[in-house]
Design a protein around this motif. Structure first.
Motif, PDB file in Angstrom:
ATOM      1  N   MET A  21       0.837  -1.206   0.000  1.00 53.22           N
ATOM      2  CA  MET A  21       0.000   0.000   0.000  1.00 53.22           C
ATOM      3  C   MET A  21       0.872   1.257   0.000  1.00 53.22           C
ATOM      4  N   ILE A  46      -0.874   3.600  -6.118  1.00 58.85           N
ATOM      5  CA  ILE A  46      -0.698   2.779  -4.926  1.00 58.85           C
ATOM      6  C   ILE A  46      -0.058   1.472  -5.352  1.00 58.85           C
ATOM      7  N   ASP A 104       0.940  -1.947  -4.352  1.00 61.52           N
ATOM      8  CA  ASP A 104       0.664  -2.935  -3.305  1.00 61.52           C
ATOM      9  C   ASP A 104       0.905  -4.343  -3.851  1.00 61.52           C
ATOM     10  N   ALA A 123      -7.675  -4.698  -0.979  1.00 59.33           N
ATOM     11  CA  ALA A 123      -7.088  -3.616  -1.763  1.00 59.33           C
ATOM     12  C   ALA A 123      -8.109  -3.013  -2.720  1.00 59.33           C
ATOM     13  N   LEU A 139      -9.617   0.793  -2.804  1.00 57.52           N
ATOM     14  CA  LEU A 139      -9.655   1.634  -4.009  1.00 57.52           C
ATOM     15  C   LEU A 139     -11.037   2.241  -4.199  1.00 57.52           C
ATOM     16  N   ALA A 180      -7.416  -0.383 -11.719  1.00 58.58           N
ATOM     17  CA  ALA A 180      -6.836  -1.506 -10.983  1.00 58.58           C
ATOM     18  C   ALA A 180      -5.971  -2.321 -11.934  1.00 58.58           C
ATOM     19  N   LEU A 211      -4.304   1.509  -8.597  1.00 61.00           N
ATOM     20  CA  LEU A 211      -3.823   0.445  -7.716  1.00 61.00           C
ATOM     21  C   LEU A 211      -3.075  -0.591  -8.545  1.00 61.00           C
ATOM     22  N   LYS A 225      -1.590  -4.388  -8.013  1.00 59.73           N
ATOM     23  CA  LYS A 225      -1.711  -5.456  -7.022  1.00 59.73           C
ATOM     24  C   LYS A 225      -1.455  -6.825  -7.652  1.00 59.73           C
TER      25      LYS A 225
END
Length: 470
Positions: A328, A340, A342, A354, A358, A370, A449, A451
């Motif tokens: 994060m 971000i 992560d 996560a 968002l 994402a 994000l 991830k």
């Protein structure tokens, strides 16, 4: 490490001391740290010649000597220039030495040991607790994710007579692993954060995972404290077999350490923490994600048990700006863009948390992106869990879903089937293709994000985007 003679070390690890041409004797003492990487050796340290999958530490004893190693733990005699302790298994010997050092520190110097386990959140909780306990005395905590049979004892051996608190992060590849680490660390306080699907492919099912995490609770003495997550039913059930006193944390009214008035935003999470003494305080927690509030509560619970004053604990946690590298981590960007990163770990629970973050922290009208990669070590659950994340990304109304890597393709297909058929979800096999797309797609004000599991490597894509939009 505390000062021990070579004879004492040999006895602790059930090994045979061979002094060679070193000029040392059994009464010679050593107090330097231990290393398994010869490149990290500093003068006076102990080198443990560990066998690995790709190489053998015995090949680097000479290099360790050249860098100043004073002693080597080996599985066969290698170089007469240095004193060596010959053992059957160097990794097992490392654990035995750690156990001896911790036992002496607990007995002679009042060391308090805290063990932390859970499917997610161990490293974050460890870092938060390290910040809190450091306000009350010298604290030793793992670097990164040193939480296995090698990393954990290396951390334990960093403790000295002046160390007041030792934090041991405890991971597992299977049943019995946490019991072994607990036997080394002999924790006074044990923290179980949550039981989820992280590494479930290794364990064979979530109930096996729960039994493995419960090994920490079982290892606690009757004089110890089990700090348990009351919000997780599998963790709460561990109290039934605990000899130790239980201190609950969570967001339920019955928890001894609890949070109320939780409010998430793009700058962090604000909440009120309550502790058993009746005290409470508002906390401005800068680590993104409401799911990290549970980790913060676990840290507050341990700090409370260790006598840290609540204002000091709050000040310490408010000084933590990120959970850990690639966890994060908010990267500064131009034109109101927020990235971000992560992508160090990604179990299904962490991926869901996560994505929820968002969705929660976006401003009205703000576009969300994402960038998702594969979740590893899920075994037979992999397909269904990737499908579920694809569904969730759509249902959280993420504006743009970018799936990267062939192992994650099912997330993209499921997102399309769920309703993202108008270009909301796109797929790229490689990070280079994804970066070329995102460099043009991300625009002013976007909330992004990144991830994936560590093995998918999207953390590097996140860093690359951060540098591009800096």
């Amino acid at each position: 490490m505390i000062t021990l003679s070579l004879a004492e070390i040999a006895h602790a690890v059930d090994g045979t001391l061979v002094v060679g041409d070193s000029g040392t004797t059994g009464s010679t003492t050593l107090s330097g740290e231990a290393q398994t990487d010869s490149r990290l050796i500093e003068p006076g340290q102990l080198f443990v010649a560990k066998r690995g999958e790709d190489t053998d530490g015995h090949l680097f004893v000479g290099a360790a000597i050249d860098r100043g190693a004073a002693l080597a733990i080996v599985e066969h005699d290698t170089d007469s220039r240095i004193a060596q302790i010959v053992v059957e298994d160097a990794v097992v010997a490392l654990g035995k030495l750690a156990r001896e050092v911790v036992a002496r520190l607990k007995r002679d110097h009042g060391l308090t040991v805290i063990g932390i386990t859970g499917s997610n959140g161990k490293t974050t909780t460890k870092n938060l607790l390290n910040a809190m306990l450091s306000t009350a005395g010298e604290t030793v905590a793992p670097v990164g994710s040193f939480n296995n049979e090698v990393g954990a004892p290396l951390t334990m051996l960093q403790a000295t007579a002046s160390t007041k608190f030792l934090i041991s992060e405890m991971g597992a590849d299977g049943v019995g692993d946490i019991a072994k680490l607990a036997n080394m660390a002999q924790p006074d306080i044990g923290v179980v954060l949550m039981v989820g699907l992280s590494h479930v492919g290794r364990f064979g099912g979530i109930e096996v995972t729960a039994r493995t995490k419960a090994e920490l609770v079982a290892a606690l003495p009757s004089t110890g404290v089990a700090v348990l997550n009351q919000d997780d039913p599998r963790v709460a059930a561990m109290a039934e077999n605990a000899q130790a006193r239980v201190l609950w944390f969570g967001q339920t009214a019955a928890a001894g350490v609890r949070a109320t008035d939780v409010r998430a935003s793009a700058t962090g999470t604000t909440f009120t923490v309550h502790v058993p003494s009746g005290e409470s305080a508002e906390v401005h927690f800068r680590v993104l994600g409401e799911h990290h509030v549970g980790n913060a509560l676990a840290a507050f619970a341990v700090a409370y048990e260790c006598g840290v004053l609540l204002p000091d604990a709050v000040a310490a946690i408010e000084g933590v700006v990120r959970a850990e590298r690639w966890r994060m981590e908010v990267l500064p960007a131009r034109d109101g863009i927020t990235i971000i990163n992560d992508a160090y770990n990604a179990s299904p629970d962490a991926m869901t948390a996560a994505l929820k973050t968002l969705a929660l922290i976006r401003d009205p009208g703000q576009r969300t992106v994402a960038v998702l990669g594969a979740m590893s070590e899920l075994g037979e659950f992999s397909g269904d869990e990737h499908d579920r994340i694809g569904l969730q990304a759509v249902r959280f109304n993420i504006s743009r879903i970018v799936v990267v890597g062939d192992e994650a393709r099912r997330m993209h297909i499921t997102a399309i089937n769920e309703g993202s058929w108008d270009g909301e979800s796109v797929f790229f096999s490689s990070q280079d293709e994804a970066f070329a797309y995102l460099a043009n797609e991300i625009s002013a004000g976007d909330l992004v994000l990144v991830k994936s599991s560590n093995s998918a490597g999207l953390r590097f894509l996140g860093d690359r985007l951060g540098a591009h939009f800096a």
